[in-house]
Write a protein that holds these residues in place. Structure first.
Motif, PDB file in Angstrom:
ATOM      1  N   ARG A 145       0.839  -1.192   0.000  1.00 13.23           N
ATOM      2  CA  ARG A 145       0.000   0.000   0.000  1.00 13.23           C
ATOM      3  C   ARG A 145       0.881   1.252   0.000  1.00 13.23           C
ATOM      4  N   ASP A 146       0.267   2.398  -0.187  1.00 17.60           N
ATOM      5  CA  ASP A 146       0.983   3.661  -0.007  1.00 17.60           C
ATOM      6  C   ASP A 146       1.344   3.797   1.477  1.00 17.60           C
ATOM      7  N   GLN A 147       2.540   4.260   1.746  1.00 19.59           N
ATOM      8  CA  GLN A 147       3.046   4.409   3.106  1.00 19.59           C
ATOM      9  C   GLN A 147       2.935   3.108   3.906  1.00 19.59           C
ATOM     10  N   PRO A 148       3.605   2.060   3.447  1.00 16.12           N
ATOM     11  CA  PRO A 148       3.566   0.779   4.174  1.00 16.12           C
ATOM     12  C   PRO A 148       4.373   0.865   5.463  1.00 16.12           C
ATOM     13  N   PRO A 149       4.116  -0.034   6.409  1.00 14.19           N
ATOM     14  CA  PRO A 149       4.904  -0.043   7.646  1.00 14.19           C
ATOM     15  C   PRO A 149       6.295  -0.613   7.391  1.00 14.19           C
ATOM     16  N   LEU A 150       7.226  -0.284   8.277  1.00 14.18           N
ATOM     17  CA  LEU A 150       8.516  -0.952   8.279  1.00 14.18           C
ATOM     18  C   LEU A 150       8.284  -2.353   8.833  1.00 14.18           C
ATOM     19  N   VAL A 151       8.676  -3.370   8.077  1.00 11.52           N
ATOM     20  CA  VAL A 151       8.475  -4.760   8.497  1.00 11.52           C
ATOM     21  C   VAL A 151       9.838  -5.401   8.745  1.00 11.52           C
ATOM     22  N   ILE A 152      10.041  -5.860   9.967  1.00  9.82           N
ATOM     23  CA  ILE A 152      11.282  -6.545  10.332  1.00  9.82           C
ATOM     24  C   ILE A 152      10.920  -7.988  10.654  1.00  9.82           C
ATOM     25  N   ALA A 153      11.399  -8.898   9.830  1.00  7.55           N
ATOM     26  CA  ALA A 153      11.074 -10.307  10.007  1.00  7.55           C
ATOM     27  C   ALA A 153      12.332 -11.097  10.324  1.00  7.55           C
ATOM     28  N   VAL A 154      12.247 -11.934  11.346  1.00  5.99           N
ATOM     29  CA  VAL A 154      13.349 -12.826  11.719  1.00  5.99           C
ATOM     30  C   VAL A 154      12.894 -14.257  11.470  1.00  5.99           C
ATOM     31  N   ILE A 155      13.712 -15.011  10.747  1.00  6.27           N
ATOM     32  CA  ILE A 155      13.365 -16.379  10.366  1.00  6.27           C
ATOM     33  C   ILE A 155      14.501 -17.314  10.750  1.00  6.27           C
ATOM     34  N   ASP A 156      14.186 -18.438  11.345  1.00  9.93           N
ATOM     35  CA  ASP A 156      15.196 -19.449  11.635  1.00  9.93           C
ATOM     36  C   ASP A 156      15.574 -20.185  10.354  1.00  9.93           C
ATOM     37  N   GLU A 157      16.850 -20.480  10.202  1.00  8.00           N
ATOM     38  CA  GLU A 157      17.307 -21.214   9.030  1.00  8.00           C
ATOM     39  C   GLU A 157      16.553 -22.540   8.867  1.00  8.00           C
ATOM     40  N   SER A 158      16.201 -23.162   9.974  1.00  5.53           N
ATOM     41  CA  SER A 158      15.498 -24.445   9.913  1.00  5.53           C
ATOM     42  C   SER A 158      14.161 -24.332   9.184  1.00  5.53           C
ATOM     43  N   ALA A 159      13.530 -23.140   9.256  1.00  2.00           N
ATOM     44  CA  ALA A 159      12.255 -22.948   8.571  1.00  2.00           C
ATOM     45  C   ALA A 159      12.425 -22.957   7.058  1.00  2.00           C
ATOM     46  N   LEU A 160      13.647 -22.698   6.598  1.00  2.50           N
ATOM     47  CA  LEU A 160      13.913 -22.677   5.160  1.00  2.50           C
ATOM     48  C   LEU A 160      14.299 -24.050   4.623  1.00  2.50           C
ATOM     49  N   ARG A 161      14.787 -24.896   5.505  1.00  4.99           N
ATOM     50  CA  ARG A 161      15.289 -26.196   5.040  1.00  4.99           C
ATOM     51  C   ARG A 161      14.189 -27.256   5.107  1.00  4.99           C
ATOM     52  N   VAL A 162      13.088 -26.936   4.478  1.00  4.40           N
ATOM     53  CA  VAL A 162      11.950 -27.851   4.392  1.00  4.40           C
ATOM     54  C   VAL A 162      11.938 -28.453   2.996  1.00  4.40           C
ATOM     55  N   ARG A 163      11.971 -29.770   2.920  1.00  2.60           N
ATOM     56  CA  ARG A 163      12.056 -30.450   1.623  1.00  2.60           C
ATOM     57  C   ARG A 163      10.662 -30.600   1.013  1.00  2.60           C
ATOM     58  N   GLU A 164      10.121 -29.478   0.589  1.00  4.81           N
ATOM     59  CA  GLU A 164       8.810 -29.459  -0.055  1.00  4.81           C
ATOM     60  C   GLU A 164       8.900 -28.658  -1.348  1.00  4.81           C
ATOM     61  N   ALA A 165       8.140 -29.074  -2.345  1.00  2.55           N
ATOM     62  CA  ALA A 165       8.170 -28.384  -3.638  1.00  2.55           C
ATOM     63  C   ALA A 165       7.756 -26.923  -3.531  1.00  2.55           C
ATOM     64  N   ILE A 166       6.875 -26.618  -2.583  1.00  5.19           N
ATOM     65  CA  ILE A 166       6.388 -25.245  -2.433  1.00  5.19           C
ATOM     66  C   ILE A 166       7.490 -24.279  -2.032  1.00  5.19           C
ATOM     67  N   MET A 167       8.615 -24.797  -1.525  1.00  3.41           N
ATOM     68  CA  MET A 167       9.662 -23.917  -1.027  1.00  3.41           C
ATOM     69  C   MET A 167      10.378 -23.160  -2.144  1.00  3.41           C
ATOM     70  N   ALA A 168      10.435 -23.714  -3.347  1.00  2.00           N
ATOM     71  CA  ALA A 168      11.107 -23.015  -4.446  1.00  2.00           C
ATOM     72  C   ALA A 168      10.423 -21.677  -4.705  1.00  2.00           C
ATOM     73  N   GLU A 169       9.114 -21.685  -4.759  1.00  2.00           N
ATOM     74  CA  GLU A 169       8.344 -20.452  -4.934  1.00  2.00           C
ATOM     75  C   GLU A 169       8.502 -19.540  -3.727  1.00  2.00           C
ATOM     76  N   GLN A 170       8.532 -20.142  -2.533  1.00  2.00           N
ATOM     77  CA  GLN A 170       8.655 -19.352  -1.310  1.00  2.00           C
ATOM     78  C   GLN A 170      10.005 -18.647  -1.241  1.00  2.00           C
ATOM     79  N   PHE A 171      11.074 -19.302  -1.682  1.00  2.00           N
ATOM     80  CA  PHE A 171      12.393 -18.665  -1.732  1.00  2.00           C
ATOM     81  C   PHE A 171      12.360 -17.436  -2.644  1.00  2.00           C
ATOM     82  N   ARG A 172      11.791 -17.602  -3.836  1.00  2.00           N
ATOM     83  CA  ARG A 172      11.725 -16.475  -4.783  1.00  2.00           C
ATOM     84  C   ARG A 172      10.952 -15.312  -4.182  1.00  2.00           C
ATOM     85  N   HIS A 173       9.871 -15.636  -3.486  1.00  2.00           N
ATOM     86  CA  HIS A 173       9.045 -14.588  -2.875  1.00  2.00           C
ATOM     87  C   HIS A 173       9.815 -13.853  -1.780  1.00  2.00           C
TER      88      HIS A 173
END
Length: 265
Positions: A145-173
């Motif tokens: 939106r116009d004037q969006p909030p500052l978003v600070i997101a912290v993610i554990d590496e383990s959340a990324l190492r999921v062996r699912e096909a959906i993760m390829a799209e999620q990485f790009r996003h």
């Protein structure tokens, strides 16, 4: 008006607007890329109307965004009271902080990732899953939106190492989101060891007047915190989480490294 009455009102208006324009269910379905049986199911209430359907209805019936607006209002009204408080804080926030020890934070999830996560609850019907997915995607509109909030997101590496096909799209996003000037992405590397964030998810929203509201989830329920002592605890936990996370540049490098090693089963 109760939320069921609100959805019934939307269905009535869909039928009325379609009839006023002399469009049959079959013709509407062809133009909207839905089967006539799907159109009938939506209009009789056996299939929940979702945002893509409302968007196509507005385009075909030339209703100027009416059905999308009605559906958004109905979805908000159907949320539990405690969650409405968090949604209001999230929409009004000038800064949002999100952390989850095992999942991508909701504001940064793709539609397919969100759907897969929401399906993990075995008691949810497919209609309820789709409703929750639509609600989550609507919440993400604050990022563009116009004037969006500052978003600070912290993610554990383990959340990324999921062996699912959906993760390829999620990485790009995630990589696209990290390019936005108002989105800061920080990863906690796998070798960080024990840290306070492993106790569970937390979200914080800061309003323009400097007040904070916190949200926390567990296996049973979610709850919202706004009292001074509770917020102080949330902020201490956040500092502990943020303190073990990598800076943005190193986080981006780790994200790309994990993406390059990803191989879905």
């Amino acid at each position: 008006m109760g939320h069921e009455d609100a959805f019934a009102f939307i269905r009535d208006q869909l039928r009325r607007q379609r009839a006023l324009r002399g469009v049959s269910q079959d013709e509407f379905g062809k133009r909207a890329n839905y089967s006539a049986s799907t159109v009938s199911a939506v209009e009789t209430g056996t299939r929940q109307i979702d945002m893509p359907y409302a968007k196509r209805a507005d385009e075909i019936l030339e209703t100027g965004g009416l059905f999308m607006s009605l559906l958004k209002a109905a979805q908000r009204d159907s949320e539990p009271t405690w969650f409405k408080r968090w949604l209001d804080a999230e929409r009004a926030a000038t800064q949002l902080r999100n952390y989850h020890p095992t999942l991508i934070p909701g504001l940064l999830q793709t539609e397919n990732y969100a759907r897969a996560v929401l399906r993990l609850e075995p008691t949810r019907s497919e209609a309820e899953v789709e409703k929750l997915v639509a609600s989550r995607l609507e919440r993400q509109e604050i990022l563009t939106r116009d004037q969006p909030p500052l978003v600070i997101a912290v993610i554990d590496e383990s959340a990324l190492r999921v062996r699912e096909a959906i993760m390829a799209e999620q990485f790009r996003h995630l990589l696209r989101m990290a390019e936005l000037p108002h989105v800061q992405l920080h990863l906690i590397p796998a070798d960080a060891g024990l840290h306070v964030g492993l106790n569970g998810q937390l979200s914080l929203a800061r309003s323009a007047d400097g007040n904070w509201v916190g949200n926390i989830e567990n296996q049973i329920t979610d709850f919202v915190v706004g009292d001074e002592e509770g917020i102080a605890t949330f902020l201490r936990r956040w500092e502990g989480v943020r303190g073990v996370a990598l800076p943005e540049s190193l986080s981006l490098a780790l994200l790309k490294e994990v993406e390059s090693q990803h191989a879905p089963q």
